[in-house]
Enzyme design. Structure first.
Site, PDB file in Angstrom:
ATOM      1  N   ASP A 173      -4.831  12.323  -2.745  1.00 38.57           N
ATOM      2  CA  ASP A 173      -3.460  11.862  -2.524  1.00 38.57           C
ATOM      3  C   ASP A 173      -3.370  10.505  -1.821  1.00 38.57           C
ATOM      4  OD1 ASP A 173      -3.978  12.314   0.141  1.00 38.57           O
ATOM      5  OD2 ASP A 173      -2.662  14.042   0.340  1.00 38.57           O
ATOM      6  N   TYR A 267      -9.113   3.821   3.330  1.00 35.29           N
ATOM      7  CA  TYR A 267     -10.379   4.371   3.849  1.00 35.29           C
ATOM      8  C   TYR A 267     -11.481   3.316   3.936  1.00 35.29           C
ATOM      9  CZ  TYR A 267      -8.925   9.223   4.206  1.00 35.29           C
ATOM     10  OH  TYR A 267      -8.306  10.386   4.594  1.00 35.29           O
TER      11      TYR A 267
END
Ligand code: NAD
Ligand code: LMR
Length: 444
Positions: A173, A267
């Site tokens: 997600d 990330y």
């Protein structure tokens, strides 16, 4: 002919903090994706029951025609199912906490899906997810599994290798959350108003093109914004966003600067700025502690409130990007819509200069035969170097689990960009072997 099918959905990891959001999304979307049955499966019946008792009330009030059941019995759970939505956390928050805290003690990033913590979690998740796949194939061989269980990159590499013909689609997600933010930044309603090109590994990718539905290039406006604010929107949009996520969305400004031709996944901050991350981490209070104090407390508190009051009419549970994405995917498969969405799948040429056996994240067209990958062309030199190294880490982690190999696991730890040297890798690994003794195979 009129299509009057109704579907049976199983949520595996019924005790997950994400389950109520999915239930709400399913109940709000019954006109587009009708249900006849909803089931929960978890191997912790007590945890699952708290969510299931509140769900039973929700269903009774909003769609009593749906048959609902929560079970810890695999046969009961996986029989007569069309879609499995998997979101298990093998070892639960207790083990996640160690994944974060052990590396941090050695001055290395401690994170759920990144570095040694992510690899440790990977070795726990592989057998857990494979077990779910095997139950599905045994009891409902025509079903599809949409899997959120992390670390998705390692799990997807393991299922590619160990269950190559299974109908599992691994998803994430994070890019979805970021695309909702991009839409807000340029003043569009949501991610579905954007057309995009994206490539990389899971939690490790880049957007190369973003336009609106009319084909207008949105990259210049987005880059201008992201270079200053990252993906932080602020205001009402970010009411309720936790402190660590605020920091992550803002840090995307610095990640972006490393390659101003693309827009990065959040990330990547862990790989590009590991010393900054460690400096801003508290080894005694990590993301797990924040999740337990915030999301877990809110979700289980609200379930208890619903059960105590005997009604969910005034609940503040609502759909979010996580839940709408997985339900949209099921809908696309069920109705063969060929909607363009991201998945984590075997490369097989999608990124032309990357190993065809790498497990990559690229846009696919979703229909009744599953995902059909779109060609993203060549990775640039910078991305190619990053992807090749990180994908080798993920492959070595799966090798280590399959072969019970200490050396392969040590290689995985030390090859990882955020681990400074093989000595520190070994210290962390040796501590993690002890911590994971109930979950990992015995390494030789
Ligand atoms: P959670 O701990 O609240 O829930 C996980 C549930 O899985 C627990 O109830 C646990 O008992 C159950 N479980 C553990 N091992 C199991 C097994 N072998 N069989 C059946 N059930 C098992 O976790 P959460 O924070 O809600 O997250 C759930 C999962 O979703 C995690 O893997 C998390 O990393 C993942 N996640 C993925 C994404 C993504 O985009 N891919 C986003 C958010 C969360
Ligand atoms: C979670 O626990 O929320 C993760 O899955 C992602 C995050 O927010 O750390």
């Amino acid at each position: 002919a009129k299509d009057d099918r109704k579907f049976s959905v199983l949520i595996a990891g019924g005790g997950s903090t994400y389950t109520p959001g999915i239930v709400l999304t399913l109940l709000n979307g019954l006109d587009k994706f009708p249900l006849r049955k909803l089931k929960f499966y978890d191997n912790d019946g007590e945890r699952q029951k708290k969510i299931a008792d509140a769900t039973a009330i929700l269903i009774k009030e909003r769609a009593p025609e749906i048959e609902f059941e929560a079970t810890t019995d695999p046969k009961e759970a996986f029989t007569d199912v069309d879609f499995v939505m998997a979101q298990i956390r093998v070892g639960k928050y207790a083990m996640r906490s160690l994944d974060e805290k052990i590396p941090l003690k050695h001055g290395v990033v401690g994170q759920e899906t990144t570095g040694p913590g992510g690899i440790a979690y990977g070795l726990r998740s592989i057998p857990g997810v494979i077990e779910l796949v095997d139950y599905m194939e045994k009891y409902s061989p025509n079903a599809w599994m949409l899997n959120y269980s992390n670390p998705a990159a390692i799990v997807a590499e393991a299922t590619r290798r160990l269950r190559p013909n299974s109908k599992i689609i691994n998803i994430c997600d994070m890019p979805i959350d970021i695309m909702d933010r991009m839409a807000a930044i340029v003043g569009l309603k949501d991610r579905n108003d954007l057309v995009f090109r994206y490539y990389g590994l899971n939690h490790f990718g880049w957007w190369t093109e973003i336009t609106d539905k009319q084909g207008n290039d949105l990259m210049p406006q987005l880059k201008e914004y992201v270079s200053k604010n990252g993906y932080w929107v602020g205001g009402d949009y970010d009411k309720g966003t936790e402190a660590s996520w605020e920091s992550t969305f803002k840090k995307a400004a610095d990640v972006y600067k490393l390659d101003p031709t693309t827009l990065p996944n959040t990330y990547l901050k862990y790989y590009m700025y590991p010393s900054w991350v460690v400096k801003h981490s508290d080894p005694n209070y990590t993301r797990t502690d924040e999740v337990e104090a915030h999301r877990q407390k809110l979700v289980f508190g609200e379930c208890k409130r619903i059960v105590d009051n005997g009604t969910a009419k005034d609940t503040d549970f609502k759909p979010d990007e996580h839940s709408t994405y997985i339900v949209d995917l099921c809908t696309a498969i069920a109705y063969n819509t060929h909607q363009r969405m991201l998945a984590i799948i075997p490369n097989e040429g999608a990124i032309s200069n990357i190993d065809p056996t790498a497990t990559v994240e690229v846009p696919c067209l979703f229909g009744s035969n599953g995902p059909e990958r779109l060609s993203m062309g060549k990775a640039a030199t910078y991305q190619k170097g990053m992807i090749t190294e990180q994908n080798s880490v993920e492959k070595l982690a799966v090798d280590a689990w399959v072969e019970h190999s200490y050396t392969k696991l040590w290689q995985a730890f030390s090859l990882c960009k955020i681990v400074p040297d093989a000595g520190i890798a070994k210290d962390i690994l040796d501590e993690m072997i002890v911590a994971n003794k109930d979950f990992w195979p015995e390494l030789k």
